[in-house]
Design an enzyme around this catalytic site. Structure first.
Site, PDB file in Angstrom:
ATOM      1  N   SER A  13      -2.519   9.899  -6.167  1.00  0.00           N
ATOM      2  CA  SER A  13      -3.970   9.959  -5.962  1.00  0.00           C
ATOM      3  C   SER A  13      -4.440  11.401  -5.789  1.00  0.00           C
ATOM      4  O   SER A  13      -4.032  12.079  -4.839  1.00  0.00           O
ATOM      5  CB  SER A  13      -4.341   9.146  -4.713  1.00  0.00           C
ATOM      6  OG  SER A  13      -5.589   9.573  -4.199  1.00  0.00           O
ATOM      7  N   TRP A 183     -12.195   5.920   4.530  1.00  0.00           N
ATOM      8  CA  TRP A 183     -11.600   5.985   3.187  1.00  0.00           C
ATOM      9  C   TRP A 183     -12.128   7.206   2.441  1.00  0.00           C
ATOM     10  O   TRP A 183     -13.341   7.405   2.375  1.00  0.00           O
ATOM     11  CB  TRP A 183     -11.954   4.711   2.401  1.00  0.00           C
ATOM     12  CG  TRP A 183     -11.635   4.803   0.942  1.00  0.00           C
ATOM     13  CD1 TRP A 183     -10.411   5.047   0.382  1.00  0.00           C
ATOM     14  CD2 TRP A 183     -12.554   4.658  -0.151  1.00  0.00           C
ATOM     15  NE1 TRP A 183     -10.512   5.053  -0.990  1.00  0.00           N
ATOM     16  CE2 TRP A 183     -11.814   4.821  -1.343  1.00  0.00           C
ATOM     17  CE3 TRP A 183     -13.924   4.400  -0.243  1.00  0.00           C
ATOM     18  CZ2 TRP A 183     -12.403   4.732  -2.612  1.00  0.00           C
ATOM     19  CZ3 TRP A 183     -14.505   4.320  -1.503  1.00  0.00           C
ATOM     20  CH2 TRP A 183     -13.749   4.481  -2.668  1.00  0.00           C
ATOM     21  N   GLY A 184     -11.205   7.979   1.881  1.00  0.00           N
ATOM     22  CA  GLY A 184     -11.595   9.047   0.977  1.00  0.00           C
ATOM     23  C   GLY A 184     -11.463  10.433   1.581  1.00  0.00           C
ATOM     24  O   GLY A 184     -11.672  10.637   2.769  1.00  0.00           O
ATOM     25  N   ASP A 186     -13.443  12.593   1.109  1.00  0.00           N
ATOM     26  CA  ASP A 186     -14.813  13.052   1.346  1.00  0.00           C
ATOM     27  C   ASP A 186     -15.360  12.513   2.663  1.00  0.00           C
ATOM     28  O   ASP A 186     -16.575  12.554   2.901  1.00  0.00           O
ATOM     29  CB  ASP A 186     -15.724  12.645   0.177  1.00  0.00           C
ATOM     30  CG  ASP A 186     -15.601  11.167  -0.162  1.00  0.00           C
ATOM     31  OD1 ASP A 186     -14.810  10.463   0.506  1.00  0.00           O
ATOM     32  OD2 ASP A 186     -16.282  10.713  -1.095  1.00  0.00           O
TER      33      ASP A 186
END
Lengths: 197, 197
Positions: A13, A183-184, A186
């Site tokens: 990822s 999640w992420g 960012d």
């Protein structure tokens, strides 16, 4: 009391790679202990019905531009890997095995694999390439590959992936601060806020 | 020279709502002119193969927590709409028609519909509810619904949606600053940077 920052990742990822580049500073700034949680993203996708953003062509195209913007913001190297998606089963098994053994090479190994895929554009789907990358970094490739074929290691990665899904994980990277999920790559600012509370 | 900030939206997207709450400040701070671009998100999904995050249960569950975190950060009201997903075809046609006519009620209408869905949890799938919401806000519901049934308005929304897809749009909200595309209400900081350049 120091908080724990759990980091669920898969080397395949690009977002997990970007988060990884920020993880040491994130933990250090907050005095948190980072807990690395290897999982198999393909297994997470299969269990949840989620899919790589790259499965939607327009989204895949945009996402790599988006990742490049974050890499620039973070000041870290990032290249599109032409062999994406990478089958990371063996790579994640090795990470799992090293962690299971509390092997001090775990951190080095993770750094080498992330760099090979997301900076050096190596074809880590290709076994001889993997061996070459590990050896070039001074890691004992045959020993690591042997580790990946151990049944306890295979079972552990499977169990870890199932456990991630049971907690609500559907993509990578995913962070937990106590029971709060983020999640992420960012969402690091929200993670930072949660660690500061 | 003042820059242009293009905002592609559909009322049915909670992320488009959150972005909308920040749009006036974003434009004012940068001296940019905001251009509202109504589109039909369902049409964008059909054309690109993308889907609502809610189509993956674990992701849908998380996304609403994520939106609530941003609403808290922005200091704006936000409620989960129990009738989600909302079929926004008529609602987006009205927005398109008002914009096409350069009708000054466009901004009011958008504010009323966003609030009805994402603050007041109204069932905007239901025609009598839509009429009630519009009338309660002092908008002429029969005239607006008549606008939605005009062929030029229908054609315009279709063309606008196709044009969005042709530009690379796959979700909502999407922003353009010059030819740079930014997807998501969580990219407003990048939008702000692009406007400042």
């Amino acid at each position: 009391m120091s908080k724990t920052l759990e980091y669920y990742f898969d080397f395949g990822s690009p977002a997990a790679y970007l988060a990884y580049t920020q993880l040491p500073a994130l933990a250090a700034d907050s005095g948190a202990t980072a807990l690395w949680r290897p999982m198999l993203l393909g297994g997470v996708f299969a269990a949840t019905g989620n899919a790589s953003p790259a499965s939607v062509p327009a989204k895949g195209k945009y996402m790599f531009r988006d990742f490049a913007r974050f890499a620039e913001r973070y000041g870290v190297p990032f290249k599109f890997n032409p062999f994406f998606p990478i089958n990371t089963l063996t790579l994640m098994r090795i990470a799992t095995g090293l962690q299971l053994r509390e092997d001090p090479r775990f951190a080095d190994y993770c750094a080498v694999v992330f760099r090979a895929i997301w900076v050096d554009k190596q074809n880590m789907n290709d076994a001889p390439t993997v061996v070459g990358v590990l050896q070039a970094s001074g890691l004992d490739a045959p020993a690591l590959l042997a580790l990946a074929s151990e049944q306890t290691v295979k079972d552990q990665l499977k169990a870890a992936t199932e456990s991630a899904v049971a907690r609500g994980v559907f993509g990578a990277p995913t962070f937990f601060v106590d029971d709060q999920m983020f999640w992420g790559q960012d969402r690091l600012d929200f993670v930072r806020e949660a660690l500061a509370k």
